[in-house]
Write an enzyme that holds these catalytic residues in place. Structure first.
Site, short mmCIF file in Angstrom:
data_model
loop_
_atom_site.label_atom_id
_atom_site.label_comp_id
_atom_site.label_asym_id
_atom_site.label_seq_id
_atom_site.Cartn_x
_atom_site.Cartn_y
_atom_site.Cartn_z
N LYS A 1 -10.06 30.46 50.08
CA LYS A 1 -9.24 31.67 50.19
C LYS A 1 -8.00 31.41 51.03
O LYS A 1 -7.86 30.37 51.64
CB LYS A 1 -10.07 32.79 50.85
N GLY A 2 -7.09 32.39 51.04
CA GLY A 2 -5.91 32.28 51.89
C GLY A 2 -4.60 32.25 51.16
O GLY A 2 -3.53 32.18 51.75
N GLY A 3 -4.68 32.31 49.81
CA GLY A 3 -3.45 32.29 49.02
C GLY A 3 -2.48 33.39 49.43
O GLY A 3 -1.26 33.22 49.39
N LYS B 1 -10.81 31.79 38.23
CA LYS B 1 -11.02 31.28 39.60
C LYS B 1 -12.41 30.68 39.80
O LYS B 1 -12.72 30.16 40.86
CB LYS B 1 -10.79 32.42 40.59
N GLY C 1 -5.14 41.17 48.51
CA GLY C 1 -4.73 40.49 47.27
C GLY C 1 -4.65 41.45 46.09
O GLY C 1 -5.04 42.61 46.19
N SER C 2 -4.17 40.92 44.96
CA SER C 2 -3.91 41.79 43.81
C SER C 2 -5.20 42.32 43.18
O SER C 2 -5.22 43.44 42.66
CB SER C 2 -3.08 41.03 42.77
N THR C 3 -6.28 41.57 43.23
CA THR C 3 -7.54 42.06 42.65
C THR C 3 -8.09 43.20 43.51
O THR C 3 -8.52 44.23 43.02
CB THR C 3 -8.56 40.91 42.54
N GLU D 1 -9.49 38.35 57.09
CA GLU D 1 -10.48 38.41 56.00
C GLU D 1 -11.80 37.80 56.45
O GLU D 1 -12.87 38.36 56.28
CB GLU D 1 -9.97 37.69 54.75
N ALA E 1 -10.54 36.06 46.05
CA ALA E 1 -10.64 34.63 46.38
C ALA E 1 -9.69 33.86 45.47
O ALA E 1 -9.30 34.34 44.41
CB ALA E 1 -12.07 34.12 46.21
O1 DER Z 1 -5.65 35.31 50.21
C1 DER Z 1 -6.78 35.57 49.76
O2 DER Z 1 -7.80 34.97 50.08
C2 DER Z 1 -6.85 36.64 48.74
O3 DER Z 1 -8.13 37.07 48.58
C3 DER Z 1 -6.19 36.17 47.50
O4 DER Z 1 -6.08 34.80 47.44
C4 DER Z 1 -6.83 36.63 46.21
O5 DER Z 1 -5.77 36.68 45.37
P1 DER Z 1 -5.62 37.60 44.10
O6 DER Z 1 -6.73 38.62 44.10
O7 DER Z 1 -4.26 38.23 44.26
O8 DER Z 1 -5.69 36.65 42.98
#
Ligand code: DER
Length: 224
Positions: A96-98, A123, A29-31, A105, A85
């Site tokens: 999670k899972g976006g 979040k 993910g981006s973070t 993971e 997350a």
């Molecule tokens: O898919 C996930 O669980 C990732 O951790 C993700 O949802 C976190 O997204 P972000 O760091 O890009 O906001």
């Protein structure tokens, strides 16, 4: 954007918990991408780590940044996993899972001796569920699985990417399911996990040790 500043702060703070010689689970993910960039700098300065990536996109970025990786087939233990997350509730349970990487993971995150989650403040929620719950399912008979999930009160939507059905790194489909407010994530996870076509849910219950939150230009750390 504001959340990028917060994500960057949280991601970079997490790198301070990585010690020389560690095997580190690299989330997605981006973070996490902000964390990886900082980790790449530390590796250039001589930090010795071996990373286990939780998605093909994380693997690609880690390689680009010169972070040494270990093959998933050779992994027997993980010292620390750092992951993002979509939602974190007051008991540090996660939704999670976006990003579509929830299976790898969860394999890495739950196996790790320590799990640190990095998020921007938006979040942190009192209850999970404002964000639809991602559920990875076997493509075979996916509409039959969808019907089973509806019986549990979910409203599933098959995830698409550019008008095509999204396919995960494991070759599966994802249903984003609206269950409304999730007050008992453990119970919902168990019910969903029993469905034959379900591979895994995005409910990560009781596995988080620390949450680093970037908000108001500072980092807060929550412990379970
Ligand atoms: O898919 C996930 O669980 C990732 O951790 C993700 O949802 C976190 O997204 P972000 O760091 O890009 O906001």
């Amino acid at each position: 954007s504001g959340s990028d500043t917060n994500k960057k702060m949280a991601g970079e703070e997490a790198v301070n918990y990585i010690e020389d010689g560690m095997i580190v689970g690299l989330g997605s993910g981006s973070t996490v991408n902000f964390m990886l960039k900082k980790l790449g700098e530390r590796v250039k300065e001589g930090l010795k780590v071996k990373g286990i990536p939780t998605s093909i996109k994380t693997e690609r970025l880690a390689r680009e940044l010169g972070i040494p990786l270990i093959e998933s087939v050779n992994i027997e233990r993980i010292d620390l996993a750092i992951d993002g997350a979509d939602e974190v509730d007051n008991d540090l349970h996660l939704l999670k899972g976006g990003g579509g990487s929830l299976v790898r993971e969860k394999i890495v995150d739950e196996a790790s001796d320590k799990l640190i989650i990095i998020i921007d403040g938006l979040k942190k929620v009192s209850h999970l569920g404002a964000f639809s719950l991602p559920i990875e399912i076997v493509p075979f008979g996916w509409k039959l699985t969808e019907i089973q999930i509806k019986k549990l009160g979910g409203i599933p939507t098959l995830r698409k990417k550019n008008d095509e059905i999204f396919v995960s790194d494991n070759g599966n489909f994802i249903l984003d399911c609206d269950f409304g407010q999730i007050t008992d994530p453990q119970q919902l996870h168990y019910k969903l996990k029993l469905l034959t076509g379900v591979v895994e849910t995005g409910l990560f219950v009781s596995i988080t040790d620390k949450v680093i939150i970037g908000r108001n230009s500072r980092v807060d750390v929550l412990h379970r």
